[in-house]
Design an enzyme around this catalytic site. Sequence first.
Site, PDB file in Angstrom:
ATOM      1  N   SER A 257       0.741  -0.941   0.177  1.00  0.00           N
ATOM      2  CA  SER A 257      -0.223   0.064  -0.100  1.00  0.00           C
ATOM      3  C   SER A 257       1.055   0.719  -0.066  1.00  0.00           C
ATOM      4  CB  SER A 257      -0.323   0.312   1.124  1.00  0.00           C
ATOM      5  OG  SER A 257       0.094   0.460   2.342  1.00  0.00           O
ATOM      6  N   LYS A 258       0.162   1.778  -0.193  1.00  0.00           N
ATOM      7  CA  LYS A 258       0.785   4.149  -0.041  1.00  0.00           C
ATOM      8  C   LYS A 258       1.633   4.114   0.697  1.00  0.00           C
ATOM      9  CE  LYS A 258      -0.094   8.393  -1.202  1.00  0.00           C
ATOM     10  NZ  LYS A 258       0.388   8.859   0.153  1.00  0.00           N
ATOM     11  N   ARG A 259       0.932   2.988   2.054  1.00  0.00           N
ATOM     12  CA  ARG A 259       1.436   3.851   3.873  1.00  0.00           C
ATOM     13  C   ARG A 259       2.823   3.425   3.774  1.00  0.00           C
ATOM     14  NH1 ARG A 259      -4.314   2.776   3.832  1.00  0.00           N
ATOM     15  NH2 ARG A 259      -3.853   0.574   4.217  1.00  0.00           N
ATOM     16  N   GLU A 280      -1.928  16.049  -1.471  1.00  0.00           N
ATOM     17  CA  GLU A 280      -0.779  15.173  -1.352  1.00  0.00           C
ATOM     18  C   GLU A 280      -0.156  14.783  -2.120  1.00  0.00           C
ATOM     19  OE1 GLU A 280       0.085  11.063   2.050  1.00  0.00           O
ATOM     20  OE2 GLU A 280      -2.586  11.720   1.242  1.00  0.00           O
ATOM     21  N   SER A 282       2.934  12.359  -3.828  1.00  0.00           N
ATOM     22  CA  SER A 282       3.986  11.366  -3.365  1.00  0.00           C
ATOM     23  C   SER A 282       4.580  10.886  -4.698  1.00  0.00           C
ATOM     24  CB  SER A 282       3.186   9.662  -3.616  1.00  0.00           C
ATOM     25  OG  SER A 282       1.607  10.060  -3.025  1.00  0.00           O
TER      26      SER A 282
END
Length: 291
Positions: A257-259, A280, A282
């Site tokens: 996941s992105k987390r 946000e 990334s």
Amino acid sequence: MSVRVRFAPSPTGALHIGGVRTALYNYLLARQTGGTMILRIEDTDQNRFVPGAEEYILESLAWAGIKIDEGVGAGGPHAPYRQSERKAIYMHHAQQLVDKGHAYYAFDTAAELEAMRERTPNAQYDSTTRLQMKNSLTLPAEDVKKAVDTGEYVIRLKVPVGEEVVLHDLIRGEVRVMTSQLDDKVLMKSDGMPTYHLANVVDDYLMQISHVIRGEEWLPSAAHHVLLYRFFGWEQQMPRFAHLPLLLKPDGNGKLSKRDADRMGFPIFPLTWTDPRTKETSVGFRENGYL
């Protein structure tokens, strides 16, 4: 039959590197066999649509060297390739299933569906519960007509009782599922949009897709798709399926996941992406210096 594969992402945000890998598998099969690589945009979930996501998908594939032969950005004989522009096609096919007795109208409200789930923990809308609900299988024909005329309904797949669905997967071999484990999936939503289950089967058939290579999260739904091919009379044209293992977290427990990327400092998107809603940002592989 010539090889025709498709990559069909949803424009709900940045394209995950797992999606790029799925596109790559499709692309490599097409190039190995002299086949065709198709890009289809599955934008039927209007609530999750994110502006700029489609452009991001196109730029990401181009950066990765995955050339699209047909579809969004390239055109072709099966246009349009955005599912939101094909609504009339899906309704026509859903109506065919209703007329043949393989699907039905359902008029249950959100509160009624919630009450059903409270009555029976882990209950799903299926062959055991559908006769207790408000649908065209339980209501008089006159009431059904009135309800349909209001436009407030969904169309559900009528899963047969007591059958075994067999699917041969190119990666996993033979997969067998009893219909008692399957729910009556919604095929057409109340907003007139199809769900993935109807739209991808109809489009794959009409676009003459020979191989469906996608992530294993779709394996539990594959039995529904086999039923749809059967109900439409398209079994002889059903594509071959390959459900890919997912990319995992670094410790191997669960889907990447992105987390995880944010916490451990590695990219998960091909290109830098700024979410238009949260603002946000990334950082992508490209901006991190990857070729």
